[in-house]
Write an enzyme that holds these catalytic residues in place. Sequence first.
Site, PDB file in Angstrom:
ATOM      1  N   CYS A  88       0.866  -1.180   0.000  1.00  0.00           N
ATOM      2  CA  CYS A  88       0.000   0.000   0.000  1.00  0.00           C
ATOM      3  C   CYS A  88       0.900   1.226   0.000  1.00  0.00           C
ATOM      4  O   CYS A  88       1.668   1.441   0.947  1.00  0.00           O
ATOM      5  CB  CYS A  88      -0.914  -0.016   1.221  1.00  0.00           C
ATOM      6  SG  CYS A  88      -2.047   1.372   1.215  1.00  0.00           S
ATOM      7  N   CYS A 241      -3.384   6.741  -5.032  1.00  0.00           N
ATOM      8  CA  CYS A 241      -3.087   5.307  -4.905  1.00  0.00           C
ATOM      9  C   CYS A 241      -1.639   4.998  -5.333  1.00  0.00           C
ATOM     10  O   CYS A 241      -1.319   5.006  -6.523  1.00  0.00           O
ATOM     11  CB  CYS A 241      -4.063   4.452  -5.716  1.00  0.00           C
ATOM     12  SG  CYS A 241      -3.952   2.702  -5.295  1.00  0.00           S
TER      13      CYS A 241
HETATM   14  O1  PYC Z   1      -1.873   3.738  -2.046  1.00  0.00           O
HETATM   15  O2  PYC Z   1      -1.341   1.754  -2.788  1.00  0.00           O
HETATM   16  C1  PYC Z   1      -2.127   2.531  -2.272  1.00  0.00           C
HETATM   17  C2  PYC Z   1      -3.454   2.029  -1.882  1.00  0.00           C
HETATM   18  C3  PYC Z   1      -3.971   0.791  -2.111  1.00  0.00           C
HETATM   19  C4  PYC Z   1      -5.252   0.784  -1.577  1.00  0.00           C
HETATM   20  C5  PYC Z   1      -5.489   2.021  -1.032  1.00  0.00           C
HETATM   21  N1  PYC Z   1      -4.380   2.777  -1.236  1.00  0.00           N
END
Ligand code: PYC
Length: 313
Positions: A88, A241
């Site tokens: 994550c 993300c």
């Molecule tokens: O930032 O990799 C990330 C992530 C995955 C799910 C929520 N954030």
Amino acid sequence: MQRIPFLDSHTGGEPTRLLQSCPFELGGGSVAEQLNVLRTRYDYLRRMAINEPRGSDVLVGALLVPPADPTCQFGVIFFNNVGYLGMCGHGTIGVVVSLAYLGRVQPGLVRLETPVGVVEARLHPASPAGHPNRVSVRNVPAYRYRSNVAVEVDDQIVHGDVAWGGNWFFLVHDHGLDVSPQNIERLTDFAWKVRQRLAEQGITGQAGAEIDHVELFAPAEQADSRNFVLCPGRAYDRSPCGTGTSAALACLYVEGKLSPGQVWRQQSVIGSIFEGQIEIVEGQIVPTITGEAWVMAEGNLLVDERDPFGWGI
Ligand code: PYC
């Protein structure tokens, strides 16, 4: 009464709840092995920390565990409202900023073992006014597994790439939707249907791995791209993300649209930004994601054994 200390942060709007130690014995070994024990015997720890009535669908948990890799200072297991994540990106940034707040790390390099490999974070020095809160995460290698895969949703054919960035993603550009905070319900509904169609059509990541994140892209005014990322439990990522941006960088590189060292600014649907770049190491695409996190709450999670919902709903 059980007391489990926690520290909450957010990275570009996406929250991370850090648990500094596990109240249960996970038996040692690699972080992947410890995750197996956590998942099979103590999954109620995840539900307690993340699910209602204490938590919320958007929260991501990070449990610190001892690393097996002697080059790492910490092991970390990430989880959400429905299960566990490989890696994550926003969570790693949140964990490192939280560890800095707790005085457990200083600006410089921090190596963390995750269930899918070692990641190296660099905590940047603080501005004179405050705690350090900017982190670059050198992720596990990312790659595009399949390209231009057709999926039918609502009588519309869309095309996407299947790519790994620490989790499995389906990346779609030709959806025709407005990627804006005003359109979250429609985006969620659409991305969820894409995920269901992928499962129905047997479209997977490598070795049959489930694709559990869907990423929709649109042009951006203040960045190179804007995205909407739907996470496995149907919550959308408020940040751009980290693992999704890593997957996107791998696709851009193989398409000849990104060179090693070139900075890519990825904006989230709510406007927060990560900077990403790649390097090629022994033929693999290694992404580095940079973002900022803010600590915002600390305390103890309390579990009264008489409480029927004390370990989560
Ligand atoms: O930032 O990799 C990330 C992530 C995955 C799910 C929520 N954030």
